[in-house]
Design an enzyme around this catalytic site. Structure first.
Site, PDB file in Angstrom:
ATOM      1  N   SER A  77       0.843  -1.203   0.000  1.00  0.00           N
ATOM      2  CA  SER A  77       0.000   0.000   0.000  1.00  0.00           C
ATOM      3  C   SER A  77       0.874   1.247   0.000  1.00  0.00           C
ATOM      4  O   SER A  77       1.920   1.275   0.667  1.00  0.00           O
ATOM      5  CB  SER A  77      -0.879   0.015   1.258  1.00  0.00           C
ATOM      6  OG  SER A  77      -1.521   1.269   1.358  1.00  0.00           O
ATOM      7  N   TYR A  87      -2.052  -0.280  10.330  1.00  0.00           N
ATOM      8  CA  TYR A  87      -2.187  -0.861   8.984  1.00  0.00           C
ATOM      9  C   TYR A  87      -0.898  -0.694   8.188  1.00  0.00           C
ATOM     10  O   TYR A  87      -0.366  -1.660   7.625  1.00  0.00           O
ATOM     11  CB  TYR A  87      -3.350  -0.186   8.255  1.00  0.00           C
ATOM     12  CG  TYR A  87      -3.449  -0.519   6.795  1.00  0.00           C
ATOM     13  CD1 TYR A  87      -3.833  -1.789   6.368  1.00  0.00           C
ATOM     14  CD2 TYR A  87      -3.141   0.439   5.807  1.00  0.00           C
ATOM     15  CE1 TYR A  87      -3.917  -2.096   5.008  1.00  0.00           C
ATOM     16  CE2 TYR A  87      -3.224   0.137   4.458  1.00  0.00           C
ATOM     17  CZ  TYR A  87      -3.618  -1.128   4.060  1.00  0.00           C
ATOM     18  OH  TYR A  87      -3.695  -1.429   2.719  1.00  0.00           O
TER      19      TYR A  87
HETATM   20  N1  LIG Z   1      -8.555   0.036  -1.657  1.00  0.00           N
HETATM   21  C1  LIG Z   1      -7.496   0.765  -1.354  1.00  0.00           C
HETATM   22  O1  LIG Z   1      -7.579   2.002  -1.254  1.00  0.00           O
HETATM   23  C2  LIG Z   1      -6.143   0.100  -1.161  1.00  0.00           C
HETATM   24  C3  LIG Z   1      -4.992   0.912  -1.168  1.00  0.00           C
HETATM   25  C4  LIG Z   1      -3.749   0.328  -1.006  1.00  0.00           C
HETATM   26  C5  LIG Z   1      -3.641  -1.054  -0.846  1.00  0.00           C
HETATM   27  N2  LIG Z   1      -4.765  -1.823  -0.839  1.00  0.00           N
HETATM   28  C6  LIG Z   1      -4.609  -3.276  -0.662  1.00  0.00           C
HETATM   29  O2  LIG Z   1      -5.199  -3.925  -1.775  1.00  0.00           O
HETATM   30  C7  LIG Z   1      -5.579  -5.250  -1.395  1.00  0.00           C
HETATM   31  C8  LIG Z   1      -6.999  -5.528  -1.880  1.00  0.00           C
HETATM   32  O3  LIG Z   1      -7.895  -4.683  -1.203  1.00  0.00           O
HETATM   33  P1  LIG Z   1      -9.191  -4.040  -1.895  1.00  0.00           P
HETATM   34  O4  LIG Z   1      -8.981  -2.586  -1.929  1.00  0.00           O
HETATM   35  O5  LIG Z   1      -9.534  -4.741  -3.130  1.00  0.00           O
HETATM   36  O6  LIG Z   1     -10.286  -4.277  -0.726  1.00  0.00           O
HETATM   37  P2  LIG Z   1     -11.464  -5.351  -0.590  1.00  0.00           P
HETATM   38  O7  LIG Z   1     -12.457  -5.158  -1.687  1.00  0.00           O
HETATM   39  O8  LIG Z   1     -11.928  -5.228   0.814  1.00  0.00           O
HETATM   40  O9  LIG Z   1     -10.738  -6.744  -0.837  1.00  0.00           O
HETATM   41  C9  LIG Z   1     -10.043  -7.447   0.182  1.00  0.00           C
HETATM   42  C10 LIG Z   1     -10.260  -8.921  -0.088  1.00  0.00           C
HETATM   43  O10 LIG Z   1      -9.471  -9.687   0.837  1.00  0.00           O
HETATM   44  C11 LIG Z   1     -10.222 -10.805   1.219  1.00  0.00           C
HETATM   45  N3  LIG Z   1      -9.779 -11.246   2.532  1.00  0.00           N
HETATM   46  C12 LIG Z   1      -9.683 -10.511   3.671  1.00  0.00           C
HETATM   47  N4  LIG Z   1      -9.279 -11.273   4.687  1.00  0.00           N
HETATM   48  C13 LIG Z   1      -9.111 -12.529   4.184  1.00  0.00           C
HETATM   49  C14 LIG Z   1      -8.727 -13.761   4.736  1.00  0.00           C
HETATM   50  N5  LIG Z   1      -8.416 -13.881   6.044  1.00  0.00           N
HETATM   51  N6  LIG Z   1      -8.657 -14.846   3.941  1.00  0.00           N
HETATM   52  C15 LIG Z   1      -8.965 -14.745   2.625  1.00  0.00           C
HETATM   53  N7  LIG Z   1      -9.330 -13.601   2.033  1.00  0.00           N
HETATM   54  C16 LIG Z   1      -9.415 -12.504   2.814  1.00  0.00           C
HETATM   55  C17 LIG Z   1     -11.690 -10.345   1.227  1.00  0.00           C
HETATM   56  O11 LIG Z   1     -12.572 -11.422   0.914  1.00  0.00           O
HETATM   57  P3  LIG Z   1     -13.377 -12.270   2.032  1.00  0.00           P
HETATM   58  O12 LIG Z   1     -13.911 -11.282   3.031  1.00  0.00           O
HETATM   59  O13 LIG Z   1     -14.445 -12.967   1.255  1.00  0.00           O
HETATM   60  O14 LIG Z   1     -12.367 -13.221   2.599  1.00  0.00           O
HETATM   61  C18 LIG Z   1     -11.713  -9.331   0.094  1.00  0.00           C
HETATM   62  O15 LIG Z   1     -12.173  -9.916  -1.122  1.00  0.00           O
HETATM   63  C19 LIG Z   1      -5.403  -5.334   0.122  1.00  0.00           C
HETATM   64  O16 LIG Z   1      -4.203  -6.011   0.422  1.00  0.00           O
HETATM   65  C20 LIG Z   1      -5.298  -3.867   0.547  1.00  0.00           C
HETATM   66  O17 LIG Z   1      -4.544  -3.720   1.730  1.00  0.00           O
HETATM   67  C21 LIG Z   1      -6.016  -1.282  -1.003  1.00  0.00           C
END
Ligand SMILES: NC(=O)c1ccc[n+]([C@@H]2O[C@H](COP(=O)([O-])OP(=O)(O)OC[C@H]3O[C@@H](n4cnc5c(N)ncnc54)[C@H](OP(=O)(O)O)[C@@H]3O)[C@@H](O)[C@H]2O)c1
Length: 237
Positions: free
Chosen positions: A143, A156
């Site tokens: 991130s 985080y």
């Molecule tokens: N969105 C942003 O602004 C942003 C910015 C920088 C980095 N990121 C990173 O990008 C990545 C994806 O996030 P996103 O933005 O796409 O958010 P998101 O839509 O909330 O996706 C996160 C995914 O992780 C899965 N997950 C969480 N805990 C889990 C577990 N214990 N086992 C298996 N799956 C798990 C969730 O699915 P289930 O609940 O079905 O398990 C969900 O599909 C993350 O690593 C996040 O830190 C996001």
């Protein structure tokens, strides 16, 4: 790494960046293995992928990435189906919003498990297969928060900062074996991330700023698999 024909595991594939990455990799001809805890979400993504590319049969495998027996079953089923794992995208992650002074240690342990220990454990599980093939690509999703200082993001961003270092060292260790380990730093991205935040009062969440689309981040992940570069930093939209 060529994506067409590659066997690619994506964790957190049921929403946001993971689902968009699955769409992009499917369009490019990958054999996908979709992972997440909510079976209905990964099954729905798999259905969309099949409709878009009837010549591919994505697997949707429900798993909690913090559960070692789930990871064992995930890798076993992937190898039964495809015989190898070419790419691992450690995308599953959990946001957390709290002032350092108020950070709940039990919640912090939980996000350490998801954001740091799980990517490590998943890398360890896929490495024997990649070593047998003498090649592989691992993408760890970090991130932009780990590159700056922003109040309420300390817990985080510290999990992601540790992932950055782990990735850099793994890259150096595994390069001689033909295995490429890369890191991507998304910035604010449209997804369910902010709805799923753990921790303190939601009003402490960073103000909503211009966001990248999940498809944009997915495209950058595709580029990173192809290039094998060490790091991609996505600048604010
Ligand atoms: N969105 C942003 O602004 C942003 C910015 C920088 C980095 N990121 C990173 O990008 C990545 C994806 O996030 P996103 O933005 O796409 O958010 P998101 O839509 O909330 O996706 C996160 C995914 O992780 C899965 N997950 C969480 N805990 C889990 C577990 N214990 N086992 C298996 N799956 C798990 C969730 O699915 P289930 O609940 O079905 O398990 C969900 O599909 C993350 O690593 C996040 O830190 C996001």
């Amino acid at each position: 790494m060529e994506i067409d024909g590659a066997v690619i595991i994506i964790t957190g594939a049921g929403s946001g960046i993971g689902a968009a990455t699955a769409q992009a990799a499917n369009a490019a001809g990958a054999h996908l293995v979709l992972v997440g805890r909510r079976q209905e979400r990964i099954a729905a993504v798999a259905e969309e992928l099949r409709a878009a590319r009837p010549d591919r049969s994505p697997l949707a495998i429900p798993a909690d990435v913090t559960d070692s027996s789930d990871l064992h079953a995930l890798v076993g089923r992937t190898l039964d189906e495809h015989g190898r794992i070419d790419v691992l995208i450690n995308n599953a992650g959990q946001g957390f919003c709290s002032l350092v002074a108020d950070t709940d240690l039990d919640l912090y342990r939980r996000i350490l498990e998801v954001n740091l220990l799980a990517p490590l454990a998943t890398m360890q599980k896929v490495l024997p297969s990649m070593r047998r093939c003498g090649r592989g690509s691992i993408i760890n999703v970090s991130s932009g928060a780990s590159l700056g200082v922003s109040p309420t993001t300390g817990a985080y961003s510290s999990t992601k900062a540790a992932l950055n270092q782990l990735t850099a060292v793994a890259r150096a260790e595994l390069a001689p074996e033909g295995i490429t380990v890369s890191l991507i730093h998304p910035y604010l991205t449209e997804s369910e991330f902010n709805q799923a935040l753990l921790g303190g009062d939601p009003i402490l969440a960073p103000a909503v700023a211009p966001q990248h689309s999940a498809a944009y981040v997915a495209g950058s992940i595709m580029d990173l698999i192809r290039s094998g570069d060490a790091v991609t930093v996505l600048r604010p939209a």
